[in-house]
Design a protein around this motif. Sequence first.
Motif, PDB file in Angstrom:
ATOM      1  N   VAL A  65       0.740  -1.082   0.018  1.00 39.55           N
ATOM      2  CA  VAL A  65       0.003  -0.078  -0.021  1.00 39.55           C
ATOM      3  C   VAL A  65       0.927   1.150   0.006  1.00 39.55           C
ATOM      4  N   TYR A  66       2.018   1.158   0.943  1.00 44.48           N
ATOM      5  CA  TYR A  66       2.913   2.410   0.858  1.00 44.48           C
ATOM      6  C   TYR A  66       3.577   2.661  -0.047  1.00 44.48           C
ATOM      7  N   ALA A  67       4.058   1.615  -0.957  1.00 44.52           N
ATOM      8  CA  ALA A  67       4.798   1.425  -2.066  1.00 44.52           C
ATOM      9  C   ALA A  67       3.792   2.055  -3.293  1.00 44.52           C
ATOM     10  N   VAL A 134       3.482   6.942  10.094  1.00 45.09           N
ATOM     11  CA  VAL A 134       4.815   6.966   9.952  1.00 45.09           C
ATOM     12  C   VAL A 134       5.288   6.272   8.904  1.00 45.09           C
ATOM     13  N   ARG A 135       4.503   5.316   8.632  1.00 42.10           N
ATOM     14  CA  ARG A 135       5.132   4.570   7.197  1.00 42.10           C
ATOM     15  C   ARG A 135       4.711   5.407   5.984  1.00 42.10           C
ATOM     16  N   GLN A 136       3.448   6.211   6.094  1.00 41.48           N
ATOM     17  CA  GLN A 136       3.225   6.815   4.773  1.00 41.48           C
ATOM     18  C   GLN A 136       3.979   7.940   4.620  1.00 41.48           C
ATOM     19  N   ILE A 137       4.693   8.506   5.834  1.00 41.35           N
ATOM     20  CA  ILE A 137       5.419   9.888   5.680  1.00 41.35           C
ATOM     21  C   ILE A 137       7.015   9.263   5.141  1.00 41.35           C
ATOM     22  N   GLU A 138       7.304   8.063   5.786  1.00 42.90           N
ATOM     23  CA  GLU A 138       8.530   7.603   5.207  1.00 42.90           C
ATOM     24  C   GLU A 138       8.547   7.225   3.589  1.00 42.90           C
ATOM     25  N   ALA A 139       7.440   6.499   3.386  1.00 42.14           N
ATOM     26  CA  ALA A 139       7.328   6.055   1.904  1.00 42.14           C
ATOM     27  C   ALA A 139       7.503   7.255   1.109  1.00 42.14           C
ATOM     28  N   SER A 213       0.612  14.489  13.871  1.00 44.05           N
ATOM     29  CA  SER A 213       1.665  15.421  14.375  1.00 44.05           C
ATOM     30  C   SER A 213       2.482  14.197  15.279  1.00 44.05           C
ATOM     31  N   ALA A 214       1.911  13.345  15.928  1.00 46.54           N
ATOM     32  CA  ALA A 214       2.637  12.289  16.775  1.00 46.54           C
ATOM     33  C   ALA A 214       3.350  11.407  15.756  1.00 46.54           C
ATOM     34  N   ALA A 215       3.026  11.093  14.457  1.00 46.97           N
ATOM     35  CA  ALA A 215       3.964  10.589  13.633  1.00 46.97           C
ATOM     36  C   ALA A 215       5.087  11.428  13.283  1.00 46.97           C
TER      37      ALA A 215
END
Length: 412
Positions: A65-67, A134-139, A213-215
Motif C-alpha cells: 500500500v505504501y509502495a 509514520v509509514r506513509q511519511i517515510e514512503a 503530528s505524533a507520527a
Amino acid sequence: MPLIKPFAGLRPAPGRAADVAAPPYDVMSAEEARAMVTGRPWSFLHISRPEVDLPADTDPYAPPVYAKARENLDRMLSEGVLARDPEPHYYVYRLTMDTHVQTGLVAAASVDAYDADRIKKHEFTRPVKEDDRVRQIEALNAQTGPVFLAYRSQAGIDTLLARLSADTAEVDVTLDGVRHELWAVTDASVIADLTAGFDALDALYVADGHHRSAAASRVAATRRAGNPAHTGDESYNYFLAVIFPHDQLRIMDYNRVVRDLNGLAPERFMERVAERFQVERSEQPVRPARHAEFGMYLGGTWYRLTLDPRHVPEHDPVRRLDVSLLQENLIEPILGIADPRRDERIGFVGGIRGLEGLVRHVDAGDMQVAFSLFPTGMEDLMAVADAGEVMPPKSTWFEPKLADGLVSHVLD
C-alpha cells in the motif's frame, strides 16, 4: 527554532487543483474511497488512500500500500499534475461552508514545540494509526495530511490574514459543498511578520490530527538520530499544519448511540435516569441549547434531559465537559459502559449527520437509545490542553474539513 516557518509547498500545477483535491484520508471507508476515485485519475486519494488501486481485500497497512502511494506520487510528479514551489512560502487557506467562513495559515510547525508541549494535545493516539502515518511519511518522504491547529485569536495576525486573502485566490475549488481557497504568501517582509507574530504566541493547539503530528515527531526523532550533521533546520524538524484563530472554528456535536439498556426494562431505565436528570418529553427532536442539557431518543420518543447542577463540577476542565457529564451520570452507572473507547455497545454519530442520524439507528433496531449533546467549545478544548489533560473519546467534530492535496510538505 521558530514556532512556524515557510516551506516550498508541493501543490497541484496551475489549473489542476480541482482534479487533485480530495477529502481527508480518514473520513471515509475503503469502499467509499474507491467510489470517489472513479473517473478521477489524479485524485489525491490515489496517494492518501492508495489501496484504491490494489485488490479490494488488500490490508490497508500492508507494505504494498505504501509502495503504491509512492508510485502514484511519482506518476503525478512526472505527468506535471503536481509541482513544487521553487521558494519557501506561507499559504493563506480559507474554508467556506454555507455561511461559515474561517481563514488560516498553512505553515510548517515546529516538532520541537510539539515535543515541548508548546503545541498542545488533548487526545490519546492509537499505535496502529500512528504507525500507519509514520509509514506513509517515510514512503513518500513527505507529509501530505495537514495537522489542524488553532491559536487564540490575535488581532494583528487575524487582520493580516484577512488582508492577504482580499484578492482573488490562486486556488478556488469546491469539494462536497465546501469552498477551498488558497493564496501563496511570497513577500519576504510579510513572511517575516507572520513568523514573528506566531512566535509571540504562548501556544498552538491541536484541533484535529493527533496521529499525524505524533507520527511527524517520531519520524523527526529517527532522522535526527541517523544524521550526525543534524542542525535543527532540516525540514523533518517541522510538520505540515493549517492554523486557524480559535474563534473562527466550528465544533459540532458528537452524539452517542447505545445498543441496549443493560438489561433494564424501559420503565426502570427511565426511573434511573430521573434520579440525576430532570426529564421532559418533547414533541420535537431535541438539540441541546446549553451546557448540561441532553436529548434522548428512546422507543420512538424524544426527551430533554437536564442534569442536576449538583452533579456538574465547576473547575475540572475534563469532568465538566458534556461528554463527560453524560458518561459519568448515565452511560457508565446506568448503561454499564465504563470504557467507551473499547466497548462495542456504544457508537458515535457526528453532528454533520443531523439528529435524523440518531433516529435512523434506533428506528432500525441496531441501537436502542440515542443521545444528542451540546457541542464542546474551543475554550473547553484549550482549557483541557492547558491543564495537560486528555479529552474523552469522540468529544469534538470539526466542520468543515480540510482538503488533502492542496499543499504538501516535502522532507528534503
